[in-house]
Motif scaffolding. Structure first.
Motif, PDB file in Angstrom:
ATOM      1  N   SER A  73       0.844  -1.187   0.000  1.00  0.00           N
ATOM      2  CA  SER A  73       0.000   0.000   0.000  1.00  0.00           C
ATOM      3  C   SER A  73       0.882   1.240   0.000  1.00  0.00           C
ATOM      4  CB  SER A  73      -0.923   0.006   1.228  1.00  0.00           C
ATOM      5  OG  SER A  73      -1.721   1.170   1.261  1.00  0.00           O
ATOM      6  N   HIS A  74       0.837   1.997  -1.088  1.00  0.00           N
ATOM      7  CA  HIS A  74       1.630   3.221  -1.225  1.00  0.00           C
ATOM      8  C   HIS A  74       3.110   2.974  -0.924  1.00  0.00           C
ATOM      9  CE1 HIS A  74      -2.168   5.325  -1.603  1.00  0.00           C
ATOM     10  NE2 HIS A  74      -2.564   4.775  -0.484  1.00  0.00           N
ATOM     11  N   GLY A  75       3.625   1.869  -1.430  1.00  0.00           N
ATOM     12  CA  GLY A  75       5.036   1.548  -1.277  1.00  0.00           C
ATOM     13  C   GLY A  75       5.411   0.863   0.018  1.00  0.00           C
ATOM     14  N   GLN A  78       2.594  -4.584   3.659  1.00  0.00           N
ATOM     15  CA  GLN A  78       1.667  -4.804   4.772  1.00  0.00           C
ATOM     16  C   GLN A  78       1.622  -6.252   5.252  1.00  0.00           C
ATOM     17  OE1 GLN A  78       0.344  -2.212   6.108  1.00  0.00           O
ATOM     18  NE2 GLN A  78       0.612  -0.672   4.520  1.00  0.00           N
ATOM     19  N   ASP A  91       8.730   0.594   4.421  1.00  0.00           N
ATOM     20  CA  ASP A  91       8.535   1.453   3.255  1.00  0.00           C
ATOM     21  C   ASP A  91       9.562   1.009   2.209  1.00  0.00           C
ATOM     22  OD1 ASP A  91       8.473   3.433   1.317  1.00  0.00           O
ATOM     23  OD2 ASP A  91       8.216   5.071   2.746  1.00  0.00           O
ATOM     24  N   ASP A  93       9.564   1.194  -1.094  1.00  0.00           N
ATOM     25  CA  ASP A  93       9.912   2.166  -2.139  1.00  0.00           C
ATOM     26  C   ASP A  93      11.111   3.010  -1.706  1.00  0.00           C
ATOM     27  OD1 ASP A  93       7.810   1.324  -3.694  1.00  0.00           O
ATOM     28  OD2 ASP A  93       6.875   3.289  -3.883  1.00  0.00           O
ATOM     29  N   THR A  94      11.025   3.543  -0.494  1.00  0.00           N
ATOM     30  CA  THR A  94      12.093   4.414   0.008  1.00  0.00           C
ATOM     31  C   THR A  94      13.376   3.628   0.261  1.00  0.00           C
ATOM     32  OG1 THR A  94      10.498   5.933   1.016  1.00  0.00           O
ATOM     33  CG2 THR A  94      12.739   5.982   1.874  1.00  0.00           C
ATOM     34  N   HIS A 105       9.853   1.364  -7.409  1.00  0.00           N
ATOM     35  CA  HIS A 105       8.478   1.224  -6.941  1.00  0.00           C
ATOM     36  C   HIS A 105       8.161  -0.258  -6.788  1.00  0.00           C
ATOM     37  CE1 HIS A 105       7.444   5.462  -7.413  1.00  0.00           C
ATOM     38  NE2 HIS A 105       8.107   5.432  -8.551  1.00  0.00           N
ATOM     39  N   VAL A 107       5.347  -3.451  -5.995  1.00  0.00           N
ATOM     40  CA  VAL A 107       3.962  -3.793  -6.301  1.00  0.00           C
ATOM     41  C   VAL A 107       3.754  -5.258  -5.943  1.00  0.00           C
ATOM     42  CG1 VAL A 107       4.564  -4.341  -8.704  1.00  0.00           C
ATOM     43  CG2 VAL A 107       2.186  -3.771  -8.127  1.00  0.00           C
ATOM     44  N   ASN A 152      -4.263  -5.083  -4.638  1.00  0.00           N
ATOM     45  CA  ASN A 152      -4.366  -5.881  -3.413  1.00  0.00           C
ATOM     46  C   ASN A 152      -5.727  -6.534  -3.233  1.00  0.00           C
ATOM     47  OD1 ASN A 152      -1.671  -5.143  -2.543  1.00  0.00           O
ATOM     48  ND2 ASN A 152      -2.508  -3.129  -2.033  1.00  0.00           N
ATOM     49  N   TYR A 244       4.675  -0.966 -14.141  1.00  0.00           N
ATOM     50  CA  TYR A 244       4.118  -0.250 -13.001  1.00  0.00           C
ATOM     51  C   TYR A 244       5.029   0.905 -12.593  1.00  0.00           C
ATOM     52  CZ  TYR A 244       2.462   0.476  -8.178  1.00  0.00           C
ATOM     53  OH  TYR A 244       1.987   1.033  -7.006  1.00  0.00           O
ATOM     54  N   ARG A 248       4.194   5.157 -12.765  1.00  0.00           N
ATOM     55  CA  ARG A 248       3.886   5.803 -11.477  1.00  0.00           C
ATOM     56  C   ARG A 248       4.044   7.303 -11.599  1.00  0.00           C
ATOM     57  NH1 ARG A 248       0.718   3.827  -8.307  1.00  0.00           N
ATOM     58  NH2 ARG A 248       1.677   4.665  -6.437  1.00  0.00           N
TER      59      ARG A 248
END
Length: 248
Positions: A73-75, A78, A91, A93-94, A105, A107, A152, A244, A248
């Motif tokens: 979810s947003h990178g 979960q 996180d 992505d970061t 990114h 996914v 998801n 993806y 983005r």
């Protein structure tokens, strides 16, 4: 950026595979490289593998897409299926952007495969709602409506007859219980009938390794919805991840 400069990484419980992707045609532009997933597959350990993997393609500088076997979810990851529990809440992505110095990114793996099948594979040019399922250890799913991903979806966890659907209908259940194709198809019929009733899709695509044997079980299913095997097979995740990341 050229259409062949995106990079896709498919991160799984046993292997990490990656290659540059030509997004004009949905194919790898160079032969992919596979590195074994670290025994302790923590985010930092996996990030180090990504650095090595990208170093094998020094001329590639585009965005990087990464599949993760869990909800994203947003990178942020979960859930963690077949990978270290430290992923939960990471996180990604970061983390990966900082580790690699590239725009990264992440996914969900089934969502990535779904995007690839809709753009380049079995669901190409299909309008409306496409549901892509991957039959493996569990049942992954992707829902794409007119080309837009609904992320998801986790349709493998629908409760059917009092059971988590993937516990009885995934390919792992067929192998574990040594089911015949006919007996397994009865379970798939129950599963896909429930999916069809809930969502009324325009097309269902069946992926996962067992899709190579689709002729053994898909003809046994009786659905209103057209159901077809995936075309991109094991490359779908990395190709979809690159797509993806680029969009983005």
């Amino acid at each position: 950026m050229t259409t062949s400069n995106a990079f896709g990484i498919d991160f799984g419980g046993t292997g990490i595979k990656g290659a540059p992707v030509d997004l004009a045609i949905g194919r790898f532009s160079q032969e992919r490289v596979r590195i074994k997933t670290p025994d302790k597959s923590t985010p930092n350990n996996v990030a180090a593998v990504f650095v090595d993997l990208l170093a094998a393609f020094p001329d590639n500088t585009g965005p990087v897409g990464v599949t993760v076997p869990g909800v994203v979810s947003h990178g942020v990851v979960q859930t963690a299926a077949n990978i270290d529990r430290d992923w939960i809440g990471t996180d990604a992505d970061t983390l990966f952007t900082r580790a690699t110095g590239r725009e990264v990114h992440v996914v969900n793996d089934a969502d990535a495969a779904g995007l690839a099948e809709v753009r380049y594979g079995a669901a190409r040019d299909v309008k409306g709602l496409v549901i892509v399922t991957t039959l493996g250890t569990g049942i992954g799913s992707a829902m794409i409506h007119n080309g837009v991903l609904i992320p998801n979806s986790e349709l493998g966890h629908l409760e059917i007859d009092g059971h988590d659907a993937e516990k009885r209908a995934a390919n792992s259940a067929r192998e574990r219980e040594e089911l015949s194709w006919k007996d397994w198809a009865r379970r798939l019929q129950r599963y896909y009938s429930a999916v069809e009733k809930l969502f009324t899709p325009d097309l269902i695509v069946v992926g996962g390794g067992v899709s190579k044997q689709a002729a053994e079980f898909l003809p046994l299913l009786r659905l209103r919805t057209r159901i077809v095997p995936a075309e991109l097979r094991n490359n779908a995740g990395a190709i979809g991840a690159a797509l993806y990341a680029t969009e983005r």
